[in-house]
Enzyme design. Sequence first.
Site, PDB file in Angstrom:
ATOM      1  N   ARG A 147      10.417  14.077  31.315  1.00 38.13           N
ATOM      2  CA  ARG A 147      11.669  14.863  30.593  1.00 38.13           C
ATOM      3  C   ARG A 147      13.102  14.111  29.849  1.00 38.13           C
ATOM      4  NH1 ARG A 147       8.796  19.132  30.492  1.00 38.13           N
ATOM      5  NH2 ARG A 147       8.943  20.549  31.681  1.00 38.13           N
TER       6      ARG A 147
ATOM      7  N   GLU B 176      16.358  18.736  22.032  1.00 39.79           N
ATOM      8  CA  GLU B 176      15.175  18.816  21.714  1.00 39.79           C
ATOM      9  C   GLU B 176      15.330  19.991  20.722  1.00 39.79           C
ATOM     10  OE1 GLU B 176      11.643  19.143  24.104  1.00 39.79           O
ATOM     11  OE2 GLU B 176      12.198  17.163  24.850  1.00 39.79           O
TER      12      GLU B 176
ATOM     13  N   HIS C 131       7.196  16.596  21.512  1.00 43.95           N
ATOM     14  CA  HIS C 131       6.963  16.607  23.150  1.00 43.95           C
ATOM     15  C   HIS C 131       5.951  17.058  23.622  1.00 43.95           C
ATOM     16  CE1 HIS C 131       9.311  19.301  26.931  1.00 43.95           C
ATOM     17  NE2 HIS C 131       7.606  18.580  27.386  1.00 43.95           N
TER      18      HIS C 131
END
Length: 529
Positions: free
Chosen positions: A236, A265, A283
Amino acid sequence: MALGKVQKVLISESLDPCCREILQAGGLHVLEKPGLSKEELLREIRDCDGLIVRSATKVTAEVLEAAERLQVVGRAGTGVDNVDVEAATRKGVLVMNTPTGNSLSAAELTCGMILSLARQIPQAAASMKEGKWDRKKYMGMELNGKTLAVLGLGRIGREVATRMQAFGMKTIGYDPIISPDVSATFGVEQLPLEQIWPRCDFITVHTPLLPSTTGLLNDSTFAKCRRGVQVVNCARGGIVDEGALLRALQSGQCGGAALDVFTQEPPKDRDLVNHPNVISCPHLGASTREAQSRCGKEIAMQIVDMATGKGLTGIVNGQALSKAFAPQTKPWIVLAKALGTVLRTAGKQVQGSVQVCTLGTPLKEAGSYLTPAVAAGMLAGGTQKEVTLVNATLLAQEAGLKVTTTHSDVAPEPDSSTGLVQVSLLGTPHQVTGTVQGSTPVLREINEATFKQPAPLCGPLLIYRAKASDTSALAALTGLLSKAGAQLLSYHSSSTVAGEQWSIVGLSAPLPNLGELKPRVTEIFQLHL
């Protein structure tokens, strides 16, 4: 909210088609609308009972407030930091995840990142595409003999550790929950963090994003590491302080970093992404066909099981509820809630300390799910909009009600083989005790008065206390029932305490007025259980 009444589910992100197919096969109406704006989500969620998301949809308090019928949020993946779990709990909305669905994919990406850092594979590949042949520039290192620190030894952390051991890496780690004996079984020596920093060549983090893990790697910890330490974050964004990481890279204290996740993000500040010693991905931890299929399948099956009453799995904000659907526990949950309601009504208060005592070996582990049930019963009919097993404990705390649990393996006869639940309002004489006969919750005792024949706790009930020698209340009740067109379904009286008896009367319908009975009794109240 009645758990299990799920009919319409919104899928707000792209998921494997099997997710929709399983939900539909389970009899649910499915809306697939990936890429919704915030305003569109607020509009679409209003009449949905379930919401399935990945990581892009932000399930905020505002979204939850707009979702008038929402009962469950399903996260197709592990982390739930895009879901306001506290707001969901307050509203009585279950939050589920699929903690095993993407474990292998995330672990494999992490291993790939470690290999890429060691041999600078992405940089060398980019150089080749530019027409260069820089053999000397991309001098790497062997992993054999290097020390890898794994911070977080859950499913993903242990998969990473065992895979990297195959490369000859020594694995050390830290986890506040997993015991050193357990981690030793998969080859990880646990050490305090202060001993880890100076010993490792590579660090990989696999923790949730919590206040205690935010900035776990920071200026202070980087200073304690070996010069040139390599860092991987596929967990994370925010676990590694991005500013501290950039400073460590610029000074050479950190030799390289591989990042699949970012605080924001996509990241607007490109300094980290553009650093020559940083490998970055958008990601991709769970972005494999296999992981997406597993996560989509698992979350759909969990919601269908909930909707059909088969069970609850993957619960984030009410783990005790995983037992709520088991046939053997359902009647005990109904009993606990009923006892809470009777105690609140008899005690005429909600605030204070309530003790739940489970008696008998069969109820040894029952406190975890009976406590929220008692709290729900105590709060039922109050000012809260809706009290469920999901939010009862939180709402009880906010209402000034403290519910604690104790257990004794010994239960008095004739209930030693099944068990008893005793609920007391501490500091008052009010106490109720019940058990389950067959599948029916029954009251055994109220305020030390025992019912030789236990009274069923279901439907409309009239409960009153009067002098044992005075039968006028029962005669007056017969007349009231006739006027109201209601029927007396059952009658149970208790033992005599201080010259008085309790009576519990099962009715076909509640009585509209108790005025004629009140002069004949010490106290009286009606319930609908």
